[in-house]
Design an enzyme around this catalytic site. Structure first.
Site, PDB file in Angstrom:
ATOM      1  N   PRO A 118       0.837  -1.203   0.000  1.00 15.08           N
ATOM      2  CA  PRO A 118       0.000   0.000   0.000  1.00 15.08           C
ATOM      3  C   PRO A 118       0.878   1.262   0.000  1.00 15.08           C
ATOM      4  O   PRO A 118       1.816   1.365   0.785  1.00 15.08           O
ATOM      5  CB  PRO A 118      -0.803  -0.115   1.295  1.00 15.08           C
ATOM      6  CG  PRO A 118      -0.777  -1.570   1.632  1.00 15.08           C
ATOM      7  CD  PRO A 118       0.528  -2.090   1.130  1.00 15.08           C
ATOM      8  N   ARG A 119       0.570   2.151  -0.910  1.00 12.40           N
ATOM      9  CA  ARG A 119       1.420   3.326  -1.133  1.00 12.40           C
ATOM     10  C   ARG A 119       0.538   4.570  -1.121  1.00 12.40           C
ATOM     11  O   ARG A 119      -0.389   4.671  -1.929  1.00 12.40           O
ATOM     12  CB  ARG A 119       2.064   3.140  -2.517  1.00 12.40           C
ATOM     13  CG  ARG A 119       3.260   3.944  -2.824  1.00 12.40           C
ATOM     14  CD  ARG A 119       4.122   3.201  -3.873  1.00 12.40           C
ATOM     15  NE  ARG A 119       3.421   2.809  -5.083  1.00 12.40           N
ATOM     16  CZ  ARG A 119       3.268   3.586  -6.147  1.00 12.40           C
ATOM     17  NH1 ARG A 119       3.766   4.803  -6.153  1.00 12.40           N
ATOM     18  NH2 ARG A 119       2.611   3.169  -7.221  1.00 12.40           N
ATOM     19  N   ASP A 165       6.777  -4.655   3.515  1.00 13.63           N
ATOM     20  CA  ASP A 165       8.131  -4.551   2.979  1.00 13.63           C
ATOM     21  C   ASP A 165       9.139  -4.825   4.088  1.00 13.63           C
ATOM     22  O   ASP A 165       8.931  -4.394   5.230  1.00 13.63           O
ATOM     23  CB  ASP A 165       8.340  -3.141   2.399  1.00 13.63           C
ATOM     24  CG  ASP A 165       9.588  -3.048   1.546  1.00 13.63           C
ATOM     25  OD1 ASP A 165      10.712  -3.148   2.100  1.00 13.63           O
ATOM     26  OD2 ASP A 165       9.451  -2.902   0.328  1.00 13.63           O
ATOM     27  N   GLU A 227      15.023 -16.089  -0.764  1.00 17.80           N
ATOM     28  CA  GLU A 227      15.081 -15.535  -2.120  1.00 17.80           C
ATOM     29  C   GLU A 227      16.531 -15.255  -2.536  1.00 17.80           C
ATOM     30  O   GLU A 227      16.885 -15.344  -3.707  1.00 17.80           O
ATOM     31  CB  GLU A 227      14.274 -14.229  -2.083  1.00 17.80           C
ATOM     32  CG  GLU A 227      14.001 -13.569  -3.394  1.00 17.80           C
ATOM     33  CD  GLU A 227      13.170 -12.291  -3.208  1.00 17.80           C
ATOM     34  OE1 GLU A 227      12.965 -11.854  -2.046  1.00 17.80           O
ATOM     35  OE2 GLU A 227      12.739 -11.727  -4.217  1.00 17.80           O
ATOM     36  N   ASP A 309       6.161 -13.438 -10.968  1.00 21.84           N
ATOM     37  CA  ASP A 309       6.772 -12.429 -10.108  1.00 21.84           C
ATOM     38  C   ASP A 309       6.573 -11.021 -10.670  1.00 21.84           C
ATOM     39  O   ASP A 309       5.793 -10.245 -10.127  1.00 21.84           O
ATOM     40  CB  ASP A 309       8.273 -12.707  -9.897  1.00 21.84           C
ATOM     41  CG  ASP A 309       8.771 -12.094  -8.597  1.00 21.84           C
ATOM     42  OD1 ASP A 309       8.688 -10.864  -8.457  1.00 21.84           O
ATOM     43  OD2 ASP A 309       9.221 -12.826  -7.705  1.00 21.84           O
ATOM     44  N   ASP A 310       7.283 -10.715 -11.752  1.00 20.61           N
ATOM     45  CA  ASP A 310       7.190  -9.371 -12.334  1.00 20.61           C
ATOM     46  C   ASP A 310       7.293  -9.489 -13.852  1.00 20.61           C
ATOM     47  O   ASP A 310       8.351  -9.279 -14.433  1.00 20.61           O
ATOM     48  CB  ASP A 310       8.340  -8.509 -11.806  1.00 20.61           C
ATOM     49  CG  ASP A 310       8.256  -8.312 -10.304  1.00 20.61           C
ATOM     50  OD1 ASP A 310       7.538  -7.410  -9.867  1.00 20.61           O
ATOM     51  OD2 ASP A 310       8.880  -9.099  -9.570  1.00 20.61           O
TER      52      ASP A 310
HETATM   53 ZN   LIG Z   1       8.086 -11.714  -5.495  1.00 26.41          ZN
END
Ligand SMILES: [Zn+2]
Length: 364
Positions: A118-119, A165, A227, A309-310
């Site tokens: 959330p930003r 985060d 990761e 992922d992206d």
């Molecule tokens: Zn990720």
């Protein structure tokens, strides 16, 4: 990247990987925006002489088509320095969210869990709650348009996961928890831990995940897990296995044998594996054929779910991830269908949605 619709798997079985109904559970909203869509946002803002794009280069120059070799040192700054500055209004957030949904649906995704941190956008007078509501509104708008269209494809259901985060302070993480509570069952289904794995001081976030499970019955917890080498120590991973405990783990790259045993013993854990992201960002040693997919695929009591992922950064849609697995690990058509179905049991979207997926996903 080859065309997933024409790839032939061993045994000469043709699989239309795009038509294969798929579940995507590991997709970050901002990282899933295509370069073309970012370019359109940039053009519109340039046309309006928006202050935020005065010194921002065109996305097609900043992230040229075909450039996918972002690693952990260049990946995170790309967002803080570039993408977040471009997507900084309600209009841009809605436009990019709709574009991401369209891309996943066109790739044959039938169930999507998007995640986002959330930003607040102070210059647009948007609070973090407004940010979430804007995304949920875009999802509703997309789903209504889908139900009105006479498209032969099955419709895509989308839910949202809110990300804490690793850089967050305890109060910031508590705020994400309270937003999860506020929007739970209104489109938000879970909580995630993500961010730069070089930030190893994360113990202070533990109580937030414990509280989540206690105070929001039915909430899903997923954690980026091992990761990078820095975040793959036994100390961290032993600690994370107690957070919630987690229902799903992302990446699972740097795990000692002891930690692997603990994950396997727990049973039923969802493992979100992102092959192209890991290979293109140099997160694993070697190429696709060396990916730890092959190791986890043999473990029968975990549920593997392939993820992008992206896709905006790494450029490989989910259909291509299935094609890569078929190509490099020799999965047959029925094994590919069974793999795609492994995701059903670990979605955060509830029993009714699981039933829908059991009906519409291919058996072979
Ligand atoms: Zn990720």
């Amino acid at each position: 990247m080859f065309n997933p619709t024409t790839e032939v798997t061993p045994g000469a079985e043709m699989i239309d990987f795009r038509a294969l109904p798929k579940i995507e559970l590991h997709a970050h909203l901002s990282g899933s925006i295509s370069r073309q869509c970012l370019h359109e946002v940039w053009l519109k803002k340039k046309g309006e002489s928006a202050q935020s794009v005065v010194d921002l280069p065109d996305p097609l120059i900043e992230m040229p088509e075909g450039k996918h070799d972002y690693d952990l040192t260049t990946f995170f700054p790309l967002f803080s320095r570039y993408i977040y500055r471009l997507v900084d209004t309600k209009w841009a957030l809605t436009y990019t969210t709709l574009s991401v949904l369209q891309d996943f649906a066109a790739d044959g995704v039938v169930y999507l869990e998007l995640r986002t941190t959330p930003r607040a956008m102070p210059q647009a007078a948007l609070s973090k709650a407004d940010y979430i509501q804007t995304i949920l509104d875009a999802i509703s708008q997309f789903e209504s348009a889908q139900s009105l269209s006479h498209d032969a494809n099955p419709s895509m259901k989308t839910n949202l996961i809110l990300t804490i985060d690793r850089r967050n302070s305890l109060p910031e993480a508590e705020e994400v928890l309270s937003l999860t509570k506020q929007f739970f069952n209104k489109g938000v289904v879970g909580l995630d831990l993500a961010g730069d794995p070089a930030r190893t001081e994360i113990q202070h976030l533990a109580p937030v995940f414990q509280k989540a499970k206690r105070e929001i019955p039915g909430v899903g917890v997923t954690l980026h897990f091992g990761e990078a080498e820095s975040s793959g120590t036994d100390d961290e991973l032993d600690m994370l296995l107690l957070w919630g405990p987690p229902d799903r783990l992302g990446h699972v790259i740097h795990l000692s044998e002891g930690i692997k045993e603990k994950v396997i013993r727990r049973g039923g854990v969802g493992l979100e594996l992102c092959l192209s992201c890991n290979v293109r960002a140099g997160m694993i040693t070697g190429d696709y054929g060396d990916h730890h997919f092959q190791e986890w695929y043999k473990v029968k009591n975990c549920n593997i779910v392939l993820g992008t992922d992206d896709v905006g950064v790494f450029g490989s849609p989910l259909s291509n991830e299935y094609a890569l697995v078929a190509e490099h690990f020799g999965l047959s058509r029925s094994e590919i269908c069974a793999l795609a179905r492994q995701g059903i049991d670990v979605i955060f979207g509830g029993e009714e949605e699981k039933e829908r997926l059991r009906r519409l996903m291919w058996h072979e």
